[in-house]
Design a protein around this motif. Structure first.
Motif, short mmCIF file in Angstrom:
data_model
loop_
_atom_site.label_atom_id
_atom_site.label_comp_id
_atom_site.label_asym_id
_atom_site.label_seq_id
_atom_site.Cartn_x
_atom_site.Cartn_y
_atom_site.Cartn_z
N MET A 1 -5.73 17.43 -5.01
CA MET A 1 -4.87 16.23 -4.99
C MET A 1 -5.75 14.99 -4.75
SD MET A 1 -1.53 15.45 -2.61
CE MET A 1 -0.64 16.84 -3.32
N SER A 2 -5.56 13.94 -5.55
CA SER A 2 -6.41 12.76 -5.45
C SER A 2 -6.05 11.91 -4.24
CB SER A 2 -6.27 11.92 -6.72
OG SER A 2 -4.93 11.48 -6.88
N ILE A 3 -7.05 11.20 -3.74
CA ILE A 3 -6.89 10.30 -2.60
C ILE A 3 -7.10 8.87 -3.09
CG2 ILE A 3 -7.69 9.70 -0.29
CD1 ILE A 3 -6.61 12.52 -0.44
N THR A 4 -6.15 7.99 -2.82
CA THR A 4 -6.31 6.58 -3.17
C THR A 4 -6.51 5.78 -1.89
OG1 THR A 4 -3.91 6.24 -3.11
CG2 THR A 4 -4.90 6.78 -5.23
N SER A 5 -7.38 4.78 -1.95
CA SER A 5 -7.70 3.99 -0.77
C SER A 5 -7.33 2.53 -0.98
CB SER A 5 -9.19 4.10 -0.45
OG SER A 5 -9.51 3.40 0.73
N THR A 6 -6.72 1.93 0.04
CA THR A 6 -6.37 0.51 -0.01
C THR A 6 -6.79 -0.14 1.30
OG1 THR A 6 -4.15 0.95 0.87
CG2 THR A 6 -4.40 0.89 -1.53
N GLN A 7 -6.94 -1.46 1.27
CA GLN A 7 -7.36 -2.22 2.44
C GLN A 7 -6.41 -3.40 2.66
OE1 GLN A 7 -11.32 -3.47 1.34
NE2 GLN A 7 -12.21 -1.44 1.66
N LYS A 8 -6.25 -3.79 3.90
CA LYS A 8 -5.50 -5.01 4.18
C LYS A 8 -5.80 -5.53 5.58
CE LYS A 8 -1.00 -3.21 5.83
NZ LYS A 8 0.46 -3.22 5.54
N TYR A 9 -5.52 -6.82 5.77
CA TYR A 9 -5.68 -7.44 7.07
C TYR A 9 -4.33 -7.53 7.77
CZ TYR A 9 -10.53 -8.76 6.23
OH TYR A 9 -11.88 -8.73 6.01
N ILE A 10 -4.37 -7.36 9.08
CA ILE A 10 -3.16 -7.39 9.91
C ILE A 10 -3.27 -8.55 10.88
CG2 ILE A 10 -1.80 -6.12 11.61
CD1 ILE A 10 -3.06 -3.54 10.40
N ALA A 11 -2.28 -9.41 10.90
CA ALA A 11 -2.30 -10.57 11.78
C ALA A 11 -1.89 -10.18 13.20
CB ALA A 11 -1.36 -11.65 11.26
N THR A 12 -2.64 -10.67 14.19
CA THR A 12 -2.30 -10.51 15.59
C THR A 12 -2.43 -11.87 16.26
OG1 THR A 12 -4.48 -10.13 16.61
CG2 THR A 12 -3.45 -8.26 15.46
N PRO A 13 -1.91 -12.04 17.46
CA PRO A 13 -2.03 -13.33 18.15
C PRO A 13 -3.47 -13.78 18.36
CG PRO A 13 -0.34 -12.00 19.20
CD PRO A 13 -1.03 -11.11 18.21
#
Length: 261
Positions: A1-13
């Motif tokens: 089964m293939s693995i897909t990778s994604t990235q993102k930024y999460i805002a914090t105080p």
């Protein structure tokens, strides 16, 4: 089964957290959330998250803690309670950003202590806890090894290697490790209280020859965890087991999670 990778930024105080997922298609099992060590970041996990997602058939989520890797600069020095506060600050933001309900939490080194704190803080959501080379308490062996490492990092080339992963934050990362663990306020630090609150099944991985934690560390976890924890001592293993013996570590985790939702 293939693995897909994604990235993102999460805002914090206090700033942005960089995160990455390794997604398994059509997976309805609780994801695994990774917490890195004192000098670590997502990039230093190498290909372990992808391998972990593949062998467990679970989505894996990792993030750079504030001040590390590609996350924002940390606005201050770490407080003496930073291990526990991670559960109610950055980790909480990650859960919200990814709309995570149930989860498996896994931490390496100090990230293992943080994983214990997260499991204790979310007893209804944490379905399993995994620690690797984690410290349950501070002791002379840890402080001596950290001081020895700090002396090595006085070589500019060593700090430059750290900057490859943390850029302009490298000196802060080093200071956060050395200054915190060697401070008088942290001398008697332990995570016994949080360990006693953990309700999830737990796997404690520790290297027989770990430089930054004697076998007293997993013994302390086993004594304080409220559930019946599985302790696995890796013969000949040192501090970075997922790098030293990846196949063994992955197989142990796969077996442990085989009956976890």
């Amino acid at each position: 089964m293939s693995i897909t990778s994604t990235q993102k930024y999460i805002a914090t105080p206090l700033g942005q957290l960089f995160s990455q997922t390794w997604q398994v298609k059509s997976c309805d099992k609780a994801p695994i959330i990774l917490l890195h060590d004192s000098l670590g970041c997502i990039e230093l996990w190498r290909d372990f998250p992808s391998q972990l997602a593949h062998i467990t058939q679970r989505t894996v989520i990792a993030y750079d803690r504030l001040g590390f890797g590609k996350s924002s600069l940390h606005p201050a020095q770490l407080d003496a309670d930073f291990v526990v506060s991670e559960a109610i600050e950055d980790f909480k933001a990650l859960l919200a950003a990814y709309e995570v309900t149930d989860f498996v939490v896994m931490g390496h080194s100090v990230g293992g202590g943080m994983a214990v704190a997260c499991a204790a803080a979310y007893p209804q959501q944490c379905v399993a806890l995994i620690t690797e080379a984690a410290q349950a308490f501070n002791d002379n062996k840890i402080r001596q090894e950290i001081q020895a490492a700090a002396n090595i990092f006085q070589d500019p080339q060593q700090l430059a290697r750290l900057a490859k992963y943390h850029a302009e934050k490298a000196q802060w990362v080093l200071d956060a490790w050395v200054s915190t663990w060697l401070s008088p306020a942290f001398e008697h630090w332990h995570i016994d209280q949080q360990a006693a609150l953990v309700q999830a099944p737990s796997l404690i991985l520790h290297g027989e020859l770990d430089e930054y934690g004697s076998l007293a560390q997993p013994e302390r976890f086993k004594a304080n965890l409220a559930n019946l924890a599985q302790v696995h001592i890796v013969q000949g293993g040192h501090h970075i087991l997922h790098k030293e013996q990846p196949d063994l570590v992955l197989n142990i985790i796969q077996d442990f999670l085989a009956h976890v939702a």
